[in-house]
Design an enzyme around this catalytic site. Sequence first.
Site, mmCIF file in Angstrom:
data_model
loop_
_atom_site.group_PDB
_atom_site.id
_atom_site.type_symbol
_atom_site.label_atom_id
_atom_site.label_comp_id
_atom_site.label_asym_id
_atom_site.label_seq_id
_atom_site.Cartn_x
_atom_site.Cartn_y
_atom_site.Cartn_z
ATOM 1 N N LYS A 1 0.840 -1.202 0.000
ATOM 2 C CA LYS A 1 0.000 0.000 0.000
ATOM 3 C C LYS A 1 0.872 1.249 0.000
ATOM 4 O O LYS A 1 1.862 1.330 0.725
ATOM 5 C CB LYS A 1 -0.911 -0.016 1.235
ATOM 6 C CG LYS A 1 -1.872 1.164 1.307
ATOM 7 C CD LYS A 1 -2.786 1.034 2.511
ATOM 8 C CE LYS A 1 -3.724 2.214 2.606
ATOM 9 N NZ LYS A 1 -4.669 2.072 3.744
ATOM 10 N N SER B 1 -9.492 2.571 2.653
ATOM 11 C CA SER B 1 -8.464 3.213 1.852
ATOM 12 C C SER B 1 -7.468 2.232 1.240
ATOM 13 O O SER B 1 -6.646 2.616 0.421
ATOM 14 C CB SER B 1 -7.701 4.215 2.721
ATOM 15 O OG SER B 1 -6.931 3.554 3.718
ATOM 16 N N SER C 1 -10.401 0.494 6.760
ATOM 17 C CA SER C 1 -9.605 0.609 5.534
ATOM 18 C C SER C 1 -9.012 -0.696 5.018
ATOM 19 O O SER C 1 -8.569 -0.764 3.883
ATOM 20 C CB SER C 1 -8.487 1.627 5.729
ATOM 21 O OG SER C 1 -9.032 2.922 5.820
#
Length: 197
Positions: free
Chosen positions: A36, A111, A135
């Site tokens: 990420k 996210s 997330s």
Amino acid sequence: DRYFEEALEQARASEARYIKRGARLKPLDGIPLAVKDAQRLAGKRTTHGSLIFKDAVDDHSDPMIERLQKAGAIVFSRTTTPEFCLSSITRSRIWGNTVNPWNPDWGPGGSSGGSGAALAAGITTLATGTDIGGSIRIPASACGVVGFKPPHGRNPDGPPSNFDRFNHCGPMTRTVADAALMQNITAGAHPLDHDSI
């Protein structure tokens, strides 16, 4: 960002270890990992989905990434995140809009939506996520993959994220077994995180 040439070199080295009789293999030897774009990766840029950090290169990796690489995982790509991870959709001015592989009219959640989408599309076997208010869990659900937000302190994180008691880093995978393997490698105390156990 993509690191295909480096990843191919590492994959060839891993392949040679697999072929060599009696070679000691690491737990994740040669398995592709997408990280990420909110977690530090030594020598690479971490944008946090923001134009503000489009040229920010890290001098060290976060503990989770460090442990996964030491276990043999091969980082070949970053996954998208909304700016500063502050949305349940994965869209930013730097990376554009990430869609859900199952239906491009829908989003992958956020996210960690880039990680969820990459896993659902079969682009990677392992991916990382971070989670304050869903997330990891939202993209895992939206993309039909496995995501785990571990208890606070179980997975060490780097500063300043480790000062947020709601923010946890965790595995995202396509199977529960892979998530458990990834979690077991990541967990444990680390000197960069005062709350890690």
